[in-house]
Enzyme design. Structure first.
Site, PDB file in Angstrom:
ATOM      1  N   GLY A  31       0.822  -1.207   0.000  1.00 46.50           N
ATOM      2  CA  GLY A  31       0.000   0.000   0.000  1.00 46.50           C
ATOM      3  C   GLY A  31       0.854   1.255   0.000  1.00 46.50           C
ATOM      4  O   GLY A  31       2.026   1.212  -0.362  1.00 46.50           O
ATOM      5  N   HIS A  37       4.644   2.273  -7.840  1.00 45.92           N
ATOM      6  CA  HIS A  37       3.677   1.162  -7.843  1.00 45.92           C
ATOM      7  C   HIS A  37       2.765   1.260  -9.063  1.00 45.92           C
ATOM      8  O   HIS A  37       2.443   0.264  -9.700  1.00 45.92           O
ATOM      9  CB  HIS A  37       2.774   1.218  -6.596  1.00 45.92           C
ATOM     10  CG  HIS A  37       3.497   1.049  -5.304  1.00 45.92           C
ATOM     11  ND1 HIS A  37       3.629   2.074  -4.393  1.00 45.92           N
ATOM     12  CD2 HIS A  37       4.094  -0.031  -4.751  1.00 45.92           C
ATOM     13  CE1 HIS A  37       4.288   1.629  -3.334  1.00 45.92           C
ATOM     14  NE2 HIS A  37       4.579   0.362  -3.528  1.00 45.92           N
ATOM     15  N   MET A 184      11.357   6.873  -5.907  1.00 48.85           N
ATOM     16  CA  MET A 184      10.083   6.913  -5.178  1.00 48.85           C
ATOM     17  C   MET A 184      10.047   5.778  -4.166  1.00 48.85           C
ATOM     18  O   MET A 184      10.446   4.650  -4.455  1.00 48.85           O
ATOM     19  CB  MET A 184       8.937   6.752  -6.151  1.00 48.85           C
ATOM     20  CG  MET A 184       8.858   7.908  -7.085  1.00 48.85           C
ATOM     21  SD  MET A 184       7.176   8.438  -7.293  1.00 48.85           S
ATOM     22  CE  MET A 184       7.438   9.842  -8.348  1.00 48.85           C
ATOM     23  N   ARG A 187       8.535   5.351   1.998  1.00 50.35           N
ATOM     24  CA  ARG A 187       9.222   5.878   3.195  1.00 50.35           C
ATOM     25  C   ARG A 187       9.708   7.318   3.010  1.00 50.35           C
ATOM     26  O   ARG A 187      10.103   7.945   3.990  1.00 50.35           O
ATOM     27  CB  ARG A 187      10.381   4.963   3.571  1.00 50.35           C
ATOM     28  CG  ARG A 187       9.889   3.618   4.124  1.00 50.35           C
ATOM     29  CD  ARG A 187      10.995   2.744   4.661  1.00 50.35           C
ATOM     30  NE  ARG A 187      10.458   1.623   5.407  1.00 50.35           N
ATOM     31  CZ  ARG A 187      10.363   0.362   4.952  1.00 50.35           C
ATOM     32  NH1 ARG A 187      10.763   0.073   3.741  1.00 50.35           N
ATOM     33  NH2 ARG A 187       9.865  -0.592   5.725  1.00 50.35           N
TER      34      ARG A 187
END
Ligand code: PAF
Length: 283
Positions: A31, A37, A184, A187
């Site tokens: 997530g 992603h 990217m 965190r």
């Protein structure tokens, strides 16, 4: 787009897609989805008929003093992003659904997990391999998508998948970067603005390594020394590791030849960031 919270529901959606003759792509995530992603999702959408995104913050890949509790979980925002992309199914099991007590079976990989992140994150790859093998068994995808940013994870999952005969193609997708070059990562949002500026030190050190190699340097110790000096110019940065390893078994090399992975992990304050670059002298 459907959202399945249980393994049983997920299996039903998958078997319906299979009955319709659809190929299945899986994008495993924890997530807090970012452009990195979403690029994996886009690859799956363009190559497979039915794209599944799993969203599960896997507790077994976090060490006792790591950020499991504070790991971001913006579930509604993630669902919105997946819906906008055209994802077919989100598999979002609850915290305890993936490990039924007592969970006694683990997948541990030899050798590839020992160095790099494995050194400071003991047990991390055992957790990753175990959860990804479970996801593979639940979703039974044709293709699974992972980012090159987690190069060690990618190499390990490729080997696990081949060693355990999963009939699944492991596809790697390029690292997606912010405008200043920082890779990217979910965190990155832990970084205060001054720290965020210093996060460029990872890519700067990697670029320096590439320049040194281009100018003829082959000695890995010398390259690592210069990379370390570069990172040390940033006041908040503390090096976890700088490694130059072969691209297959991830073993340290003394001399750059053929295809090598140059990987760094750096603490910026209390946030640990990683990045890497592949150098192929054969090309
Ligand atoms: O890369 C990640 O986000 C995780 O390690 C993964 C592959 C989803 C397993 O939990």
């Amino acid at each position: 787009m459907d959202i399945a919270n249980t393994i049983e529901q997920t299996r039903k959606f998958i078997s319906m897609a299979r009955q319709q003759g659809k190929s299945i792509g899986l994008v495993p995530t924890m997530g807090a989805l970012h452009e990195g992603h979403l690029s994996l999702v886009q690859h799956s959408l363009s190559e497979c008929d039915f794209t599944v995104v799993s969203i599960y913050v896997n507790p077994t890949q976090f060490g006792p003093h790591e950020d499991l509790e504070k790991y971001p979980r913006p579930f509604d925002k993630d669902c919105k992003a997946c819906r906008e992309q055209g994802v077919d199914l989100i598999f979002a099991p609850g915290p305890d659904d993936m490990y039924v007590d007592p969970h006694l079976t683990w997948i541990d990989i030899e050798k590839l997990g020992d160095g790099l992140c494995g050194q400071s994150r003991v047990g991390h790859f055992r957790g990753v391999c175990t959860v990804v093998a479970k996801l593979f068994n639940i979703v039974l995808p044709d293709v699974a998508y992972f980012g090159q940013k987690d190069a060690q994870q990618l190499a390990i999952l490729r080997k696990m998948s081949s060693d355990l005969n999963f009939p699944i193609e492991i596809r790697s997708c390029p690292t997606i970067r912010e405008s200043d070059g920082v890779a990217m990562s979910s965190r990155n949002q832990y970084l205060a603005s001054e720290q965020r500026k210093q996060a460029v030190c990872l890519l700067e050190s990697l670029k320096l390594a590439v320049e040194l190699i281009k100018s003829g340097q082959r000695n890995t110790l010398a390259i690592q020394r210069e990379m370390s000096e570069k990172i040390e110019q940033f006041s908040d940065a503390k090096i976890d590791y700088i490694s130059i390893v072969d691209n297959e078994l991830l073993q340290p090399v003394d001399t750059v030849s053929g295809s090598v992975l140059i990987a760094v992990a750096v603490w910026i304050g209390s946030t640990r960031l990683i990045d890497n670059i592949m150098v192929d002298l054969a090309v």
